[in-house]
Design an enzyme around this catalytic site. Structure first.
Site, PDB file in Angstrom:
ATOM      1  N   LEU A   1      41.742 -22.007  -0.871  1.00 10.81           N
ATOM      2  CA  LEU A   1      41.672 -23.417  -0.488  1.00 10.81           C
ATOM      3  C   LEU A   1      40.718 -23.509   0.689  1.00 10.81           C
ATOM      4  CD1 LEU A   1      45.450 -24.513  -0.526  1.00 10.81           C
ATOM      5  CD2 LEU A   1      43.744 -24.856  -2.327  1.00 10.81           C
ATOM      6  N   ASP A   2      39.925 -24.572   0.731  1.00  7.32           N
ATOM      7  CA  ASP A   2      39.046 -24.779   1.873  1.00  7.32           C
ATOM      8  C   ASP A   2      39.857 -24.859   3.157  1.00  7.32           C
ATOM      9  OD1 ASP A   2      36.828 -24.884   0.218  1.00  7.32           O
ATOM     10  OD2 ASP A   2      36.827 -27.069   0.088  1.00  7.32           O
ATOM     11  N   ARG A   3      39.218 -24.549   4.269  1.00  5.90           N
ATOM     12  CA  ARG A   3      39.906 -24.560   5.568  1.00  5.90           C
ATOM     13  C   ARG A   3      40.547 -25.914   5.863  1.00  5.90           C
ATOM     14  NH1 ARG A   3      37.779 -25.273  11.016  1.00  5.90           N
ATOM     15  NH2 ARG A   3      39.228 -24.365  12.500  1.00  5.90           N
TER      16      ARG A   3
ATOM     17  N   THR B   1      41.656 -28.068   3.655  1.00  3.46           N
ATOM     18  CA  THR B   1      42.564 -28.475   2.581  1.00  3.46           C
ATOM     19  C   THR B   1      43.912 -27.780   2.749  1.00  3.46           C
ATOM     20  OG1 THR B   1      40.703 -28.744   1.039  1.00  3.46           O
ATOM     21  CG2 THR B   1      42.891 -28.564   0.078  1.00  3.46           C
TER      22      THR B   1
END
Length: 303
Positions: free
Chosen positions: A133-135, A137
């Site tokens: 997951l993106d930082r 998100t």
């Protein structure tokens, strides 16, 4: 920022922390030791976390400067698990936390914290990354507990057999209640992706869950797994995710993207699923827009 230096003859045999102080006098010894401990220092491209490590002439040093607010001593316990069995576990990754270690940060990442948890429960296993997951998100993040499970789960992701459900709060008013975006995605620059030709085939299904003031809560189901896929496809639809300024949205305290649920078949044929409640910041921003989220867990709790 990354600081680079090569050890000269004058620092031959010096301790790492003393050498870094000599090479980078703008940093305090306390700050240097913190960075070493957090996995921010490499020597000859290898991670070094021992402040007393002896330096040698010609050693090539890289030191990543991590903001203090990113140095969160992240710890997971059994009570933090969204799902756990003998093959895998799932955590609710918070905003501002990296899924995996970076070249200049080890501690404070979900990968490191899960690795510590595995050792705490008596497993001599590393934390293996099978998806990210993106930082910015939040939400469901799965980790296998052994090599066999890692191979199986990675295969499920690659084959597109993992059900992924995200919640996104967008800026704008959707014209439809449900729609699909089938548009190829490619890399525009280091930080942004976009719909383009040539690009990788990308398909996402969207559905409106609730509407607010010039905004909407959208259920997003990516059928492929491209980088920034939901963010790009919503921006392409004229509905950028609130807080996602890189894709033309208004700023907010966080990017309003949350991995709500994941489900797949486990290595032993068991059905595996995990659902993550949204955090207090997500709920507060929704409430400010007139979007009410029905509580299903600890949505009213802290971030």
């Amino acid at each position: 920022m990354i600081l680079n230096a090569t050890v000269g003859a004058e620092l031959e045999g010096a301790r790492l922390d003393d050498g870094l102080k000599a090479l980078f006098p703008q940093l305090s010894k306390t700050e240097i030791r913190r960075l070493i401990d957090w996995g921010s220092c490499t020597i000859n491209m290898a991670l070094v976390r021992v402040a007393s490590r002896q330096l040698h002439r010609g050693d090539v040093i890289a030191l990543g400067l991590i903001e203090k607010e990113r140095c969160l001593d992240l710890v997971y316990t059994a009570g933090d698990m969204l799902y756990e069995d003998r093959d895998c576990l799932a955590v609710n990754k918070g905003i501002g936390i990296n899924s995996q270690r970076t070249p200049y940060q080890l501690k404070g990442t979900a990968e490191y914290a899960v690795g510590c948890y595995l050792r705490a429960i008596g497993l001599n296993e590393e934390a293996r990354i099978v998806h990210r997951l993106d930082r910015g998100t939040s939400g469901v993040l799965f980790f296998p507990k052994n090599k066999k499970a890692a191979t199986h789960i990675a295969g499920e992701f690659k084959a597109g057999r993992v059900e992924k459900v995200y919640w996104a709060v967008v800026s704008g008013t959707p014209a439809e209640e449900a729609w699909q975006v089938d548009a190829p995605i490619g890399k525009l620059n280091k930080f942004r992706y976009g719909v383009m030709q040539p690009g990788k085939s990308s398909v996402t299904n969207f559905r409106v869950l609730a509407r607010g003031a010039g905004s909407a809560l959208i259920e997003s189901k990516p059928l492929t797994g491209r980088t920034h896929q939901i963010r790009v496809h919503l921006a392409h639809s004229g509905l950028p995710i609130i807080g996602d300024v890189n894709y033309g949205a208004p700023p907010a305290e966080r990017i309003m993207l949350h991995c709500r649920r994941m489900a797949f078949k486990g290595p032993s044929g068991q059905q595996i699923s995990a659902e993550a409640p949204v955090d207090g910041t997500f709920c507060a921003i929704c409430a400010g827009l007139g979007i009410l989220i029905e509580p299903t867990g600890d949505e009213t709790g802290n971030d």
